[in-house]
Design an enzyme around this catalytic site. Structure first.
Site, PDB file in Angstrom:
ATOM      1  N   GLY A  17      45.942  37.251  39.716  1.00  0.00           N
ATOM      2  CA  GLY A  17      45.308  36.286  40.623  1.00  0.00           C
ATOM      3  C   GLY A  17      46.290  35.646  41.597  1.00  0.00           C
ATOM      4  O   GLY A  17      46.013  35.582  42.804  1.00  0.00           O
ATOM      5  N   PHE A 173      45.614  47.482  41.635  1.00  0.00           N
ATOM      6  CA  PHE A 173      46.544  48.524  41.195  1.00  0.00           C
ATOM      7  C   PHE A 173      48.000  48.092  41.335  1.00  0.00           C
ATOM      8  O   PHE A 173      48.906  48.910  41.207  1.00  0.00           O
ATOM      9  CB  PHE A 173      46.309  49.817  41.990  1.00  0.00           C
ATOM     10  CG  PHE A 173      44.954  50.423  41.745  1.00  0.00           C
ATOM     11  CD1 PHE A 173      44.683  51.098  40.563  1.00  0.00           C
ATOM     12  CD2 PHE A 173      43.932  50.309  42.680  1.00  0.00           C
ATOM     13  CE1 PHE A 173      43.427  51.656  40.311  1.00  0.00           C
ATOM     14  CE2 PHE A 173      42.673  50.865  42.447  1.00  0.00           C
ATOM     15  CZ  PHE A 173      42.428  51.542  41.265  1.00  0.00           C
ATOM     16  N   ALA A 232      45.762  55.074  32.350  1.00  0.00           N
ATOM     17  CA  ALA A 232      45.933  56.028  31.248  1.00  0.00           C
ATOM     18  C   ALA A 232      46.774  57.227  31.714  1.00  0.00           C
ATOM     19  O   ALA A 232      47.674  57.683  31.004  1.00  0.00           O
ATOM     20  CB  ALA A 232      44.571  56.486  30.736  1.00  0.00           C
ATOM     21  N   CYS A 283      49.021  46.160  30.768  1.00  0.00           N
ATOM     22  CA  CYS A 283      47.869  47.041  31.037  1.00  0.00           C
ATOM     23  C   CYS A 283      47.822  48.350  30.263  1.00  0.00           C
ATOM     24  O   CYS A 283      46.776  48.712  29.736  1.00  0.00           O
ATOM     25  CB  CYS A 283      47.811  47.367  32.524  1.00  0.00           C
ATOM     26  SG  CYS A 283      47.185  46.005  33.484  1.00  0.00           S
ATOM     27  N   PHE A 284      48.949  49.088  30.231  1.00  0.00           N
ATOM     28  CA  PHE A 284      48.870  50.477  29.772  1.00  0.00           C
ATOM     29  C   PHE A 284      48.275  50.603  28.365  1.00  0.00           C
ATOM     30  O   PHE A 284      47.311  51.321  28.146  1.00  0.00           O
ATOM     31  CB  PHE A 284      50.258  51.142  29.816  1.00  0.00           C
ATOM     32  CG  PHE A 284      50.681  51.565  31.197  1.00  0.00           C
ATOM     33  CD1 PHE A 284      49.885  51.307  32.297  1.00  0.00           C
ATOM     34  CD2 PHE A 284      51.878  52.236  31.405  1.00  0.00           C
ATOM     35  CE1 PHE A 284      50.264  51.694  33.570  1.00  0.00           C
ATOM     36  CE2 PHE A 284      52.263  52.631  32.671  1.00  0.00           C
ATOM     37  CZ  PHE A 284      51.463  52.357  33.749  1.00  0.00           C
TER      38      PHE A 284
HETATM   39  C1  UDX Z   1      50.897  49.187  35.770  1.00  0.00           C
HETATM   40  C2  UDX Z   1      50.348  50.095  36.875  1.00  0.00           C
HETATM   41  O1  UDX Z   1      51.449  50.778  37.525  1.00  0.00           O
HETATM   42  C3  UDX Z   1      49.561  49.286  37.884  1.00  0.00           C
HETATM   43  O2  UDX Z   1      48.958  50.144  38.853  1.00  0.00           O
HETATM   44  C4  UDX Z   1      48.480  48.485  37.159  1.00  0.00           C
HETATM   45  O3  UDX Z   1      47.777  47.672  38.081  1.00  0.00           O
HETATM   46  C5  UDX Z   1      49.068  47.639  36.042  1.00  0.00           C
HETATM   47  O4  UDX Z   1      49.829  48.469  35.152  1.00  0.00           O
HETATM   48  P1  UDX Z   1      52.945  47.526  35.522  1.00  0.00           P
HETATM   49  O5  UDX Z   1      52.538  47.384  34.101  1.00  0.00           O
HETATM   50  O6  UDX Z   1      53.253  46.297  36.295  1.00  0.00           O
HETATM   51  O7  UDX Z   1      51.824  48.312  36.359  1.00  0.00           O
HETATM   52  O8  UDX Z   1      54.271  48.414  35.556  1.00  0.00           O
HETATM   53  P2  UDX Z   1      54.677  49.929  35.840  1.00  0.00           P
HETATM   54  O9  UDX Z   1      55.675  49.950  36.925  1.00  0.00           O
HETATM   55  O10 UDX Z   1      53.518  50.804  35.989  1.00  0.00           O
HETATM   56  O11 UDX Z   1      55.461  50.271  34.497  1.00  0.00           O
HETATM   57  C6  UDX Z   1      54.822  50.264  33.235  1.00  0.00           C
HETATM   58  C7  UDX Z   1      55.802  50.622  32.151  1.00  0.00           C
HETATM   59  O12 UDX Z   1      56.156  52.002  32.211  1.00  0.00           O
HETATM   60  C8  UDX Z   1      57.118  49.853  32.207  1.00  0.00           C
HETATM   61  O13 UDX Z   1      57.500  49.491  30.912  1.00  0.00           O
HETATM   62  C9  UDX Z   1      58.097  50.834  32.811  1.00  0.00           C
HETATM   63  O14 UDX Z   1      59.436  50.608  32.427  1.00  0.00           O
HETATM   64  C10 UDX Z   1      57.566  52.141  32.244  1.00  0.00           C
HETATM   65  N1  UDX Z   1      57.898  53.293  33.095  1.00  0.00           N
HETATM   66  C11 UDX Z   1      57.357  53.425  34.330  1.00  0.00           C
HETATM   67  C12 UDX Z   1      58.770  54.257  32.608  1.00  0.00           C
HETATM   68  O15 UDX Z   1      59.270  54.152  31.483  1.00  0.00           O
HETATM   69  N2  UDX Z   1      59.043  55.348  33.396  1.00  0.00           N
HETATM   70  C13 UDX Z   1      58.516  55.511  34.642  1.00  0.00           C
HETATM   71  O16 UDX Z   1      58.823  56.527  35.294  1.00  0.00           O
HETATM   72  C14 UDX Z   1      57.648  54.520  35.126  1.00  0.00           C
HETATM   73  P1  ADP Z   2      46.742  38.769  34.374  1.00  0.00           P
HETATM   74  O1  ADP Z   2      48.006  39.539  34.111  1.00  0.00           O
HETATM   75  O2  ADP Z   2      45.510  39.623  34.179  1.00  0.00           O
HETATM   76  O3  ADP Z   2      46.743  38.048  35.681  1.00  0.00           O
HETATM   77  P2  ADP Z   2      47.323  36.292  32.962  1.00  0.00           P
HETATM   78  O4  ADP Z   2      47.239  36.008  31.498  1.00  0.00           O
HETATM   79  O5  ADP Z   2      48.656  36.255  33.636  1.00  0.00           O
HETATM   80  O6  ADP Z   2      46.586  37.695  33.194  1.00  0.00           O
HETATM   81  O7  ADP Z   2      46.391  35.263  33.757  1.00  0.00           O
HETATM   82  C1  ADP Z   2      45.072  34.964  33.460  1.00  0.00           C
HETATM   83  C2  ADP Z   2      44.826  33.462  33.680  1.00  0.00           C
HETATM   84  O8  ADP Z   2      43.422  33.213  33.569  1.00  0.00           O
HETATM   85  C3  ADP Z   2      45.500  32.544  32.666  1.00  0.00           C
HETATM   86  O9  ADP Z   2      46.374  31.643  33.356  1.00  0.00           O
HETATM   87  C4  ADP Z   2      44.312  31.769  32.007  1.00  0.00           C
HETATM   88  O10 ADP Z   2      44.615  30.411  31.746  1.00  0.00           O
HETATM   89  C5  ADP Z   2      43.241  31.881  33.075  1.00  0.00           C
HETATM   90  N1  ADP Z   2      41.868  31.725  32.557  1.00  0.00           N
HETATM   91  C6  ADP Z   2      41.284  32.370  31.506  1.00  0.00           C
HETATM   92  N2  ADP Z   2      39.995  31.975  31.364  1.00  0.00           N
HETATM   93  C7  ADP Z   2      39.738  31.048  32.334  1.00  0.00           C
HETATM   94  C8  ADP Z   2      38.575  30.278  32.724  1.00  0.00           C
HETATM   95  N3  ADP Z   2      37.405  30.386  32.089  1.00  0.00           N
HETATM   96  N4  ADP Z   2      38.700  29.431  33.778  1.00  0.00           N
HETATM   97  C9  ADP Z   2      39.876  29.334  34.456  1.00  0.00           C
HETATM   98  N5  ADP Z   2      40.988  30.032  34.138  1.00  0.00           N
HETATM   99  C10 ADP Z   2      40.935  30.899  33.097  1.00  0.00           C
END
Ligand code: UDX
Ligand code: ADP
Length: 475
Positions: A17, A173, A232, A283-284
């Site tokens: 956000g 993304f 994935a 995420c992953f």
């Molecule tokens: C990921 C996706 O890339 C992004 O599109 C999605 O919105 C959220 O999840 P993020 O988790 O921020 O993003 O990091 P990313 O750069 O994708 O790396 C994920 C993990 O894989 C890290 O731990 C990184 O060190 C590892 N990684 C990545 C590797 O080990 N090797 C690589 O070649 C790439």
């Molecule tokens: P992301 O990586 O998906 O952005 P985070 O955990 O960093 O996830 O952020 C999600 C945020 O959403 C947290 O700061 C949490 O306090 C907030 N949140 C969760 N539920 C609510 C809600 N009902 N109203 C307002 N904020 C919320």
């Protein structure tokens, strides 16, 4: 419904956000954006005068915040007020894996999505476009939709102001550490929905800086599923290359050479072929678990077990690294000081969610070693939460039962240690002054490099015993 959005409310001021709204605010000065969160501490940090105290670290973020904050970008805890004023509400709340109940360990916990859907249902006025930004299981829009509908039906019955909601899926993304770059230069923007006008309203926002051919529109379910599958596939590449890193170590091949050679095949491509200690991040793992849950739900057991393997290899890689460290240090690390360089799940972020460092450090502590952990951005309190234990005080350090301390510099971490273990790929770790570091370490001095940041020839020349992930020449 307004085609030209004037006021946005984003629920959730986290890693998604915060930066996403900062980018929209910068590119669309005509739109007023209010980012709301129930976490008062987080909001106070977003409003901190000292921009070094923002709750998340992203290169380029503080420059945008300094330009837009309190002009067209506001951070607040007043969820009610800002939902009711908004033409468009983004949902960017957290969706961690469920810890208990049905689907525990696999399904996403949607309690935050549900509670904010109820808030939107209660406080929104007139026609509101609701945008899913968080990564969500497929068909979550259905859940959000039915909650919102119950509120419009209620008001209709009571002959109150008629609420109308239009739901869109617009998965993010961005990768952490490059969030601002990714937001500014997306490969594509995906918008899923079933109302053309609502889709156009969101599209018009992105057109302020993204070219039209990069904006893909589709149905809600395909959009939701695409996000899960993109993550994935990326995770699967990391597990694939990590599995081969072990094979390289056994066959005197070098993983970087293999990755380069296969990556030049355009059908394979060069990205996401860097071997390391395993993928981390919020995420992953969560998304693959979700995918497994959905597959099992639809009776696709083989598909589920295919994706399970991606997670198993990731866990195996972390265990494998700990075992190598212990084995090489004569089968015993108890009472030995180990310098840990890097605790975040990758460089350029202070995020430690699912960081491989958590498992590797916990296992080394379990083995009785005492760790001196240095990371350029992760704070002591976060490490304490992740490891589930307080740092040792100076009197009980070193300690035969294992433990950890926080180091404020590389030098402090390395001093008097037996080994350096590199776990994140921060720039600083590519430039270590090995000659001076070996002079302040105990003998024999080890380097375990899980990110290939160290020049192994140079390390050997100054006297280190070095193990570098996937380098089969170092037997
Ligand atoms: C990921 C996706 O890339 C992004 O599109 C999605 O919105 C959220 O999840 P993020 O988790 O921020 O993003 O990091 P990313 O750069 O994708 O790396 C994920 C993990 O894989 C890290 O731990 C990184 O060190 C590892 N990684 C990545 C590797 O080990 N090797 C690589 O070649 C790439
Ligand atoms: P992301 O990586 O998906 O952005 P985070 O955990 O960093 O996830 O952020 C999600 C945020 O959403 C947290 O700061 C949490 O306090 C907030 N949140 C969760 N539920 C609510 C809600 N009902 N109203 C307002 N904020 C919320």
């Amino acid at each position: 419904m307004k085609l030209i959005v004037e006021k946005i409310c984003c629920i959730g001021a986290g890693y998604v956000g915060g930066p996403t709204m900062a980018m929209i605010a910068e590119k669309c000065p005509q739109i007023e954006i209010n980012v709301v969160d129930i976490n008062e501490y987080r909001i106070s940090k977003w409003n901190d005068i000292d921009l070094n105290n923002l709750p998340i670290y992203e290169p380029g973020l503080k420059e945008i915040i300094s330009k837009c904050r309190n002009k067209n970008l506001f951070f607040s805890t007043d969820v009610k007020k800002h939902i009711s004023n908004a033409d468009m509400v983004f949902i960017s709340v957290n969706t961690p894996t469920k810890e208990k109940g049905v689907g525990a360990g696999q399904a996403s916990d949607l309690k935050w999505i549900e509670s904010c859907s109820r808030q939107i249902g209660e406080f929104a006025k007139g026609e509101t476009i609701v945008v899913e930004k968080s990564t969500l299981p497929v068909r979550t829009a259905e859940t959000i939709g039915s909650i919102l509908k119950s509120f419009s039906d209620r008001d209709k019955k009571a002959k109150k102001d008629q609420k109308k909601f239009f739901i869109l899926s617009n998965p993010e993304f961005l990768a952490e550490g490059t969030a601002i770059f990714d937001l500014e230069n997306p490969d594509r923007v995906l918008i899923g929905g079933n109302n053309e006008r609502a889709i156009d309203s969101l599209k018009k926002i992105y057109l302020n800086w993204v070219s039209e051919e990069k904006i893909l529109t589709t149905d809600l379910w395909s959009s939701e599923l695409s996000k899960l599958i993109a993550n994935a596939f990326l995770a699967q590449r990391v597990s694939s290359i990590n599995s081969i890193s072990a094979l390289c170590e056994s066959t005197q091949a070098n993983i970087n050479e293999v990755a380069k050679a296969i990556g030049m095949d355009l059908r394979i491509g060069k990205h996401f072929l860097k071997s390391g200690p395993g993928f981390g991040g919020s995420c992953f793992k969560k998304d693959i678990l979700n995918l497994i849950y959905i597959c099992n739900h639809y009776g696709l057991k083989e598909v589920a077990s295919y994706w399970e393997k991606v997670i198993q290899i990731n866990e195996w890689q972390q265990k494998r690294i700990t075992k190598i460290i212990v084995d090489r240090m004569f089968g015993n690390v108890a009472g030995k000081k180990i310098s840990i360089l890097g605790f975040s799940f990758k460089a350029n972020t202070n995020d430690t969610r699912e960081s491989p460092a958590i498992n590797i450090c916990s296992d080394l502590i379990e083995e009785g070693s005492y760790l001196s952990i240095y990371d350029p951005k992760v704070e002591l309190q976060q490490i304490q939460i992740d490891l589930g234990m307080k740092p040792l005080d100076d009197n009980s350090w070193p300690n035969k039962n294992g433990g950890w301390q926080f180091a404020y510099s590389i030098k402090e971490s390395v001093e008097n240690s037996d080994a350096i273990v590199i776990l994140s790929d921060w720039d600083d770790f590519f430039k270590l002054d090995l000659k001076s570091l070996i002079n302040i370490m105990r003998n024999p001095s080890w380097i375990f490099d899980t990110r290939n940041t160290i020049d192994t020839k140079q390390a050997k020349a100054v006297g280190f015993n070095i193990w570098s992930l996937g380098d089969g020449s170092l037997i």
